[in-house]
Write a protein that holds these residues in place. Structure first.
Motif: not given
Length: 86
Positions: A22-23, A28-31, A36-37, A60-63
């Motif tokens: 839910r990002m 995600l860019a900030d993380e 963002r681009p 960042a995505l915890d994967i």
């Protein structure tokens, strides 16, 4: 597997993982410390993902790396000396 096919596959996996978390692309860019681009370009499959990028994305995505590479043929994992995707 062609590099552009791998880029597209990773792009889809990043989009899916981001959606599950839910990002927004901005989040995600900030993380990642990216703009963002840059995230948008990656998610469009137009930006090559380096190993360093993969590590950052996984954190960042915890994967896991296997999740980031979900759908990659097992021979790619074997050529890297990694355990095949589950």
């Amino acid at each position: 597997m062609k590099p552009e096919d791998l880029d597209a596959l990773i792009a889809g996996n990043v989009r899916a993982a981001r959606a599950r978390a839910r990002m927004r692309q901005e989040d995600l860019a900030d993380e990642l410390g990216w703009s963002r681009p840059v995230v948008g370009t990656l998610e469009a499959g137009k930006r090559r993902v380096t190993l360093a990028d993969a590590v950052l994305l996984c954190r960042a995505l915890d994967i896991t790396l296997n999740e980031l590479l979900q759908g990659v043929p097992n021979e790619v994992f074997r050529s890297l000396g990694l355990t095949e995707a589950q």
